[in-house]
Design a protein around this motif. Structure first.
Motif, PDB file in Angstrom:
ATOM      1  N   ARG A  49       0.824  -1.408   0.032  1.00  0.00           N
ATOM      2  CA  ARG A  49       0.018  -0.076  -0.077  1.00  0.00           C
ATOM      3  C   ARG A  49       0.748   1.173   0.076  1.00  0.00           C
ATOM      4  N   PRO A 193      -0.919   8.984   6.577  1.00  0.00           N
ATOM      5  CA  PRO A 193      -1.547   8.489   5.933  1.00  0.00           C
ATOM      6  C   PRO A 193      -1.379   7.064   6.695  1.00  0.00           C
ATOM      7  N   LEU A 195      -1.820   2.719   6.585  1.00  0.00           N
ATOM      8  CA  LEU A 195      -1.764   1.788   5.556  1.00  0.00           C
ATOM      9  C   LEU A 195      -2.706   0.701   5.858  1.00  0.00           C
ATOM     10  N   TYR A 199      -2.726   0.994  13.449  1.00  0.00           N
ATOM     11  CA  TYR A 199      -2.151   2.215  13.706  1.00  0.00           C
ATOM     12  C   TYR A 199      -1.766   2.824  14.940  1.00  0.00           C
ATOM     13  N   ALA A 331      -4.345  14.142   5.833  1.00  0.00           N
ATOM     14  CA  ALA A 331      -3.639  12.859   5.268  1.00  0.00           C
ATOM     15  C   ALA A 331      -4.047  11.511   6.080  1.00  0.00           C
ATOM     16  N   THR A 332      -4.157  11.766   7.302  1.00  0.00           N
ATOM     17  CA  THR A 332      -4.623  10.792   8.437  1.00  0.00           C
ATOM     18  C   THR A 332      -6.146  10.603   7.802  1.00  0.00           C
ATOM     19  N   GLN A 334      -8.068  11.331   5.382  1.00  0.00           N
ATOM     20  CA  GLN A 334      -8.286  10.776   3.819  1.00  0.00           C
ATOM     21  C   GLN A 334      -7.817   9.535   3.743  1.00  0.00           C
ATOM     22  N   SER A 335      -6.945   9.077   4.472  1.00  0.00           N
ATOM     23  CA  SER A 335      -6.551   7.747   4.224  1.00  0.00           C
ATOM     24  C   SER A 335      -7.674   6.868   4.954  1.00  0.00           C
ATOM     25  N   ASP A 338     -10.533   6.538   2.778  1.00  0.00           N
ATOM     26  CA  ASP A 338     -10.224   5.985   1.521  1.00  0.00           C
ATOM     27  C   ASP A 338     -10.344   4.385   1.959  1.00  0.00           C
ATOM     28  N   LEU A 339      -9.936   3.899   3.296  1.00  0.00           N
ATOM     29  CA  LEU A 339      -9.598   2.385   3.249  1.00  0.00           C
ATOM     30  C   LEU A 339     -10.928   1.905   4.112  1.00  0.00           C
TER      31      LEU A 339
END
Length: 343
Positions: A49, A193, A195, A199, A331-332, A334-335, A338-339
């Protein structure tokens, strides 16, 4: 001098996986430790990823920070060690030694194995927690010269564990290192972000905010830094001759309240606006709740605490240039969107 072998401990970790990605991208060989072979697929998924397609320069070894087994094999033929792994802090500890002893012993285990196997330099992931805790009436930004004052009242065992394990590392280098080099990286709250759904605890607050689980935020200020920049600082600390014997605060130098974080999310992700808090919770409510819920003890210990930090040393000594805290927070989120992590 690329194609040198670098050992990275705890390869499935949030910071560790980003360090491995950057090492592989720069042409290093990487050997990472995992506690069980079940983690191999997870690590490969994280790296894929993160953009890694070729695993020919990556190998795995089983090793646990609570045991001496296999560490010699882990270190064999390596030039550098980056040590982000740490025994996971338990929130339900009977006494603080349950948190402190594994942290200290784990660091010493890695340093001894590094020294005994001819490693050139170890980069230890320490924490902002080893710098800021226990300082009353502070009004100048924290720097690498600062150490947490463990004689102060209400120091959370997590901060104690980070302080004592880093102190133990420097003492070891001074008294038993026999030429082994050490640098430490001390990150503030690590964002950026994700993965996978595994996390760092800093990121969990973004998930909770977006899911509407936090109705009002505690009065806490914090620095934030992107995980990709934290990884980059580890690589700079590993190779720069100037970094030997030095600590580096990984911070953007900005300080945000939790309400600032909620407002950044509201502005960037209007779809979630109605879930995001607009109020700050009175300190007394948080302190009272912490008496009942152990998970809130750390939060209660940080209420209203001064949190300004300086990035000056890493910028001037290592030419390190982090993204802004806002970029890291966005970014955190958004990721996670997205996931499909945000429910």
């Amino acid at each position: 001098m690329k194609n040198q072998l670098v050992v990275v401990t705890g390869g499935s970790g949030f910071i560790a996986s980003r360090i491995i990605i950057q090492l592989l991208e720069q042409g290093y060989s990487v050997r990472t430790t995992i506690r069980s072979s079940k983690k191999i697929e997870l690590v490969k998924k994280l790296l894929t990823r993160g953009g890694i397609k070729d695993f020919s320069n990556l190998s795995f070894e089983m090793a646990d920070l609570t045991s001496d087994n296999n560490w010699e094999k882990v270190m064999n033929d390596a030039t550098y060690v980056i040590h982000p792994a740490s025994p996971t802090p338990t929130l339900h500890f009977k006494n603080e030694d349950e948190m402190i002893k594994p942290a200290v012993n784990g660091v010493l285990r890695v340093l001894k194995a590094s020294r005994d196997n001819g490693i050139k330099r170890v980069v230890l992931t320490s924490a902002y927690g080893a710098i800021f805790a226990g300082h009353k009436n502070r009004n100048t930004p924290y720097t690498e010269k600062d150490w947490s004052n463990l004689n102060a009242k209400n120091i959370h065992p997590y901060q104690k564990s980070k302080t004592l394990s880093e102190r133990a590392a420097w003492d070891f280098i001074k008294n038993q290192g026999h030429g082994l080099e050490l640098s430490t990286v001390n990150p503030v709250g690590v964002m950026g972000p994700v993965l996978a759904s595994d996390y760092s605890h800093s990121n969990i607050q973004i998930q909770q905010l977006l899911e509407g689980k936090i109705k009002a935020v505690p009065n806490i200020n914090s620095g934030y830094v992107d995980v990709r920049d934290v990884a980059n600082l580890h690589l700079l600390a590993m190779t720069s001759p100037k970094a030997n014997g030095e600590r580096f605060l990984a911070t953007t130098g900005e300080t945000l309240s939790m309400l600032d974080v909620a407002n950044i999310l509201r502005e960037t992700f209007p779809k979630y606006a109605d879930k995001l808090p607009t109020k700050v919770m009175p300190n007394i409510l948080v302190k009272t709740a912490a008496l009942i819920d152990p998970k809130l003890r750390m939060v209660a210990s940080l209420l209203g605490v001064y949190a300004e930090t300086s990035k000056e040393k890493a910028v001037t000594m290592l030419d390190w240039h982090p993204r802004s805290a806002k970029e890291a927070i966005i970014a955190t989120a958004q990721s996670m969107i997205d996931l499909g992590i945000i429910k």
